[in-house]
Design an enzyme around this catalytic site. Structure first.
Site, short mmCIF file in Angstrom:
data_model
loop_
_atom_site.label_atom_id
_atom_site.label_comp_id
_atom_site.label_asym_id
_atom_site.label_seq_id
_atom_site.Cartn_x
_atom_site.Cartn_y
_atom_site.Cartn_z
N HIS A 55 -3.49 5.98 4.09
CA HIS A 55 -4.30 4.88 3.57
C HIS A 55 -3.78 3.53 4.06
O HIS A 55 -4.53 2.71 4.61
CB HIS A 55 -4.29 4.94 2.04
CG HIS A 55 -5.22 3.99 1.37
ND1 HIS A 55 -4.86 2.70 1.03
CD2 HIS A 55 -6.50 4.13 0.95
CE1 HIS A 55 -5.86 2.09 0.44
NE2 HIS A 55 -6.89 2.94 0.38
N ALA B 259 -7.49 -7.32 -8.47
CA ALA B 259 -8.62 -8.11 -7.98
C ALA B 259 -9.07 -9.17 -8.97
O ALA B 259 -9.55 -10.24 -8.58
CB ALA B 259 -9.79 -7.19 -7.62
N ASP C 109 0.84 -1.20 0.00
CA ASP C 109 0.00 0.00 0.00
C ASP C 109 0.87 1.25 0.00
O ASP C 109 1.94 1.25 -0.62
CB ASP C 109 -0.92 -0.06 1.23
CG ASP C 109 -2.25 0.63 1.04
OD1 ASP C 109 -2.26 1.86 0.92
OD2 ASP C 109 -3.28 -0.06 1.01
N ASN D 255 -13.96 1.16 -6.51
CA ASN D 255 -14.99 2.04 -5.96
C ASN D 255 -15.74 2.85 -7.00
O ASN D 255 -16.13 3.98 -6.75
CB ASN D 255 -14.35 3.00 -4.95
CG ASN D 255 -13.62 2.29 -3.84
OD1 ASN D 255 -14.06 1.25 -3.36
ND2 ASN D 255 -12.48 2.84 -3.45
N ASN E 8 -6.59 -3.12 24.78
CA ASN E 8 -5.72 -2.29 25.61
C ASN E 8 -6.39 -1.00 26.07
O ASN E 8 -5.71 -0.06 26.50
CB ASN E 8 -4.43 -1.96 24.85
CG ASN E 8 -4.69 -1.22 23.55
OD1 ASN E 8 -5.83 -1.14 23.09
ND2 ASN E 8 -3.65 -0.68 22.94
N ASP F 101 10.39 0.13 1.13
CA ASP F 101 9.80 1.14 0.25
C ASP F 101 10.24 0.82 -1.17
O ASP F 101 11.42 0.94 -1.51
CB ASP F 101 10.29 2.53 0.67
CG ASP F 101 9.81 3.64 -0.26
OD1 ASP F 101 9.05 3.34 -1.21
OD2 ASP F 101 10.22 4.80 -0.04
N TYR G 142 -7.25 -10.86 -11.18
CA TYR G 142 -6.28 -11.88 -11.56
C TYR G 142 -6.63 -13.24 -10.95
O TYR G 142 -7.22 -13.31 -9.86
CB TYR G 142 -4.88 -11.47 -11.12
CG TYR G 142 -4.27 -10.35 -11.91
CD1 TYR G 142 -4.31 -10.35 -13.30
CD2 TYR G 142 -3.65 -9.27 -11.28
CE1 TYR G 142 -3.75 -9.30 -14.04
CE2 TYR G 142 -3.09 -8.24 -12.00
CZ TYR G 142 -3.14 -8.26 -13.38
OH TYR G 142 -2.60 -7.23 -14.10
N VAL H 232 -8.43 1.30 18.56
CA VAL H 232 -9.37 0.41 17.87
C VAL H 232 -8.91 -1.04 18.05
O VAL H 232 -7.84 -1.31 18.58
CB VAL H 232 -9.45 0.75 16.37
CG1 VAL H 232 -10.07 2.13 16.17
CG2 VAL H 232 -8.08 0.68 15.72
#
Length: 335
Positions: A55, A167, A4, A157, A69, A23, A169, A73
């Site tokens: 993102h 997606a 990402d 989207n 914790n 990276d 493949y 989240v």
């Protein structure tokens, strides 16, 4: 592996779970999309996959973060490691509202996929995509699949059935988005290649600069599925990528827009991913064996002695027949 925009490397909810990442962005000599400019680290590959968009950090927090914790989240998984792989860089719109997003090349994405696989990733999440089918990216996904890696990707989207990649493949778990009512999100792509759906509207998770925020998109749905894939693999490390993909589909909650629609269908695939059902199916089942019955040993009876042979008796001669005795008649005695 989160392939990402990178991950916020010092976020308190993520840092304890992060492995050394990479990276892979190298856009030197490239031009940004029209009306935008590159910012941050976009030239030259290095070992600092720091997120500059937010993102990838949001995606990572949905998959796994420090949980239970009393802060922030909860991740779908609680202790799985995250391998941050940066393949998208920061671009900003030149004109207001100066929207920030992530862009990258197919070559960099392919390099990120191969790097993640070669550095031990068992599950890949790719909340990214485009409508161009490239040789280099197709081969990288095929490489991951051939190595037994579970590959999860967002459907896109644009509310279209046009195939997006990665997606579409072969071997990829393609994820669409649903809202809080389990209806297809208005933006979610659809089509025959969709595998399952997951929550993708108003998802609260970690973001860049140690923060938290709400985001929507199939980018947010995909990490839910990647997290459940990691849970199933944690429950049973012997599972293959094919078995994990089948478990996610077979245990999904069927969804349809019309009661007459088949399942799977082009809008929801096999249905809504179900973490509890998937983990239960993944757990190794005890082998059922028949109890061993030991028969009691019988006491051997002694051998009886052999009796002597009974002697054979001679046959007696037949008794002769004597003549009938004559009847004597005496004279009557005179009175």
């Amino acid at each position: 592996a989160v392939v990402d925009t990178g991950v916020d490397l010092d976020h308190p909810e993520l840092a304890p779970l992060l492995l050394p990442g990479q990276d892979l962005v190298d856009l030197a000599g490239s031009s940004p999309p029209p009306g935008t400019r590159f910012e941050g680290d976009w030239m030259g590959r290095d070992a600092e996959p720091q997120d500059e968009v937010g993102h990838g950090t949001h995606v990572a927090g949905t998959i796994a973060c420090v949980t239970n914790n009393a802060f922030g989240v909860a991740g779908v998984t609680w202790h799985c490691s995250i391998l941050p792989v940066k393949v998208l860089t920061r671009v900003v719109q030149i004109a207001p509202p100066n929207r920030v997003s992530g862009v990258g090349s197919a070559a960099d994405i392919a390099a990120g996929i191969r790097w993640a696989v070669d550095h031990g990733a068992h599950v890949l999440n790719m909340s990214l995509g485009g409508y161009g089918d490239t040789f280099v990216e197709r081969d990288a996904v095929a490489y991951a699949v051939s190595k037994g890696v579970t590959v999860v990707a967002a459907m896109g989207n644009d509310n279209t059935n046009q195939p997006s990649y990665p997606a579409s493949y072969p071997g990829v778990i393609a994820v669409g988005a649903v809202d809080q009512s389990n209806h297809r999100a208005v933006f979610s792509n659809f089509g025959p290649h969709i595998s399952v759906v997951a929550p993708g509207v108003d998802i609260y998770s970690t973001v860049w600069n140690d923060g938290f925020d709400t985001k929507s998109g199939t980018s947010m749905a995909s990490p839910h599925v990647a997290g459940v894939a990691a849970l199933t693999l944690s429950a049973n490390p012997a599972l293959s990528a094919d078995e994990i993909r089948n478990i996610l589909k077979e245990t999904a909650v069927p969804l349809r827009d019309d009661p007459a629609d088949p399942v799977p269908n082009d809008r929801y695939g096999a249905g809504l991913v179900d973490a509890a059902a998937a983990v239960h199916r993944a757990l190794p089942q005890p082998v059922q064996t028949q109890p061993t019955v030991t028969r009691p040993t019988m006491t051997t009876l002694p051998t009886l002695p052999t009796l002597p042979t009974r002697p054979t008796f001679q046959t007696l001669p037949t008794r002769p027949t004597f003549p009938t005795r004559p009847t004597l008649t005496l004279p009557t005695r005179p009175t």
